[in-house]
Design a protein around this motif. Structure first.
Motif, mmCIF file in Angstrom:
data_model
loop_
_atom_site.group_PDB
_atom_site.id
_atom_site.type_symbol
_atom_site.label_atom_id
_atom_site.label_comp_id
_atom_site.label_asym_id
_atom_site.label_seq_id
_atom_site.Cartn_x
_atom_site.Cartn_y
_atom_site.Cartn_z
ATOM 1 N N ASN A 1 0.698 -0.733 -0.071
ATOM 2 C CA ASN A 1 -0.199 0.441 0.050
ATOM 3 C C ASN A 1 0.818 1.534 0.072
ATOM 4 O O ASN A 1 0.396 2.892 -0.029
ATOM 5 N N VAL A 2 1.989 1.160 -0.571
ATOM 6 C CA VAL A 2 2.793 2.031 -0.122
ATOM 7 C C VAL A 2 3.215 2.397 -1.937
ATOM 8 O O VAL A 2 3.872 1.706 -2.786
ATOM 9 N N VAL A 3 2.538 4.131 -1.727
ATOM 10 C CA VAL A 3 2.340 4.605 -3.311
ATOM 11 C C VAL A 3 4.521 5.107 -3.704
ATOM 12 O O VAL A 3 4.418 4.546 -5.344
ATOM 13 N N TYR A 4 4.735 5.301 -2.644
ATOM 14 C CA TYR A 4 6.704 5.814 -3.130
ATOM 15 C C TYR A 4 6.851 5.931 -2.286
ATOM 16 O O TYR A 4 6.446 6.022 -0.713
ATOM 17 N N MET A 5 8.539 5.809 -2.116
ATOM 18 C CA MET A 5 9.115 6.265 -0.860
ATOM 19 C C MET A 5 10.390 6.754 -1.559
ATOM 20 O O MET A 5 10.877 6.068 -2.374
ATOM 21 N N GLU A 6 10.805 7.574 -1.248
ATOM 22 C CA GLU A 6 11.896 8.244 -1.403
ATOM 23 C C GLU A 6 12.559 9.087 -0.916
ATOM 24 O O GLU A 6 12.049 9.233 0.814
ATOM 25 N N ILE A 7 14.420 9.590 0.136
ATOM 26 C CA ILE A 7 15.293 10.554 0.146
ATOM 27 C C ILE A 7 15.757 11.279 -0.197
ATOM 28 O O ILE A 7 15.964 11.072 -1.262
ATOM 29 N N HIS A 8 15.411 12.620 0.493
ATOM 30 C CA HIS A 8 16.157 13.322 -0.236
ATOM 31 C C HIS A 8 16.876 14.693 1.013
ATOM 32 O O HIS A 8 16.571 14.533 2.132
ATOM 33 N N PRO A 9 17.605 14.942 1.160
ATOM 34 C CA PRO A 9 19.160 14.886 -0.188
ATOM 35 C C PRO A 9 19.735 13.868 -0.168
ATOM 36 O O PRO A 9 19.491 13.272 0.556
ATOM 37 N N ASN A 10 19.857 13.637 -1.401
ATOM 38 C CA ASN A 10 20.563 12.076 -2.012
ATOM 39 C C ASN A 10 22.168 12.234 -2.524
ATOM 40 O O ASN A 10 22.075 12.839 -3.463
ATOM 41 N N PRO A 11 23.210 12.227 -2.061
ATOM 42 C CA PRO A 11 23.772 12.168 -1.092
ATOM 43 C C PRO A 11 23.608 13.721 0.215
ATOM 44 O O PRO A 11 23.050 13.800 0.261
ATOM 45 N N VAL A 12 23.194 12.761 1.362
ATOM 46 C CA VAL A 12 23.107 12.566 2.591
ATOM 47 C C VAL A 12 24.541 13.537 3.689
ATOM 48 O O VAL A 12 25.747 12.696 3.423
ATOM 49 N N SER A 13 24.622 14.534 3.929
ATOM 50 C CA SER A 13 25.627 15.042 4.904
ATOM 51 C C SER A 13 25.731 14.769 6.408
ATOM 52 O O SER A 13 26.313 13.984 7.193
ATOM 53 N N ASP A 14 24.051 15.740 7.237
ATOM 54 C CA ASP A 14 24.179 14.982 8.386
ATOM 55 C C ASP A 14 22.773 15.133 8.169
ATOM 56 O O ASP A 14 22.121 13.768 9.567
ATOM 57 N N LEU A 15 21.605 14.919 7.574
ATOM 58 C CA LEU A 15 19.614 15.203 8.073
ATOM 59 C C LEU A 15 19.931 15.006 6.421
ATOM 60 O O LEU A 15 19.819 15.765 5.935
ATOM 61 N N ALA A 16 18.607 14.609 6.412
ATOM 62 C CA ALA A 16 17.710 13.545 5.327
ATOM 63 C C ALA A 16 15.935 13.836 5.756
ATOM 64 O O ALA A 16 15.786 13.092 6.880
ATOM 65 N N ASN A 17 15.558 13.478 4.440
ATOM 66 C CA ASN A 17 14.088 13.298 4.840
ATOM 67 C C ASN A 17 13.778 11.881 4.268
ATOM 68 O O ASN A 17 14.174 11.759 2.855
ATOM 69 N N VAL A 18 12.764 10.938 4.667
ATOM 70 C CA VAL A 18 12.301 9.937 4.355
ATOM 71 C C VAL A 18 11.325 10.010 3.537
ATOM 72 O O VAL A 18 10.083 10.085 4.422
ATOM 73 N N GLU A 19 10.308 11.102 2.622
ATOM 74 C CA GLU A 19 9.393 10.879 1.857
ATOM 75 C C GLU A 19 8.332 9.682 2.385
ATOM 76 O O GLU A 19 9.591 9.332 0.558
#
Length: 86
Positions: A1-19
């Motif tokens: 039931n997951v429509v999409y999943m992405e990580i940004h920014p990528n590459p990561v220096s210290d903090l990113a979001n998993v959307e």
């Protein structure tokens, strides 16, 4: 039931979001794995409502390299590689 999943920014220096976008309510678990498939860090575990959501990903304590975000929603599993570059 997951429509999409992405990580940004990528590459990561210290903090990113998993959307991600859920089609329905789900028990979600987000983990960071190394390239051997071993769990390095647990990020989130809990119930999430449908729609576009995000979870913060703190990589300050990880060494430079390639990692995998393992995203589990009910019985569905998605994996996505990301790079830590400080």
């Amino acid at each position: 039931n997951v429509v999409y999943m992405e990580i940004h920014p990528n590459p990561v220096s210290d903090l990113a979001n998993v959307e991600f976008n859920l089609a329905g309510k789900a028990i979600v678990k987000v983990s960071i794995l190394n390239t051997l498939g071993q769990t390095v860090k647990e990020i989130f575990l809990g119930e999430i409502l449908p729609g576009v959501q995000q979870v913060s990903l703190n990589t300050a304590d990880l060494a430079n390299g390639i990692y995998i975000v393992k995203f589990e929603a009910n019985k569905e599993v998605l994996n996505q590689k990301f790079i830590v570059a400080k």
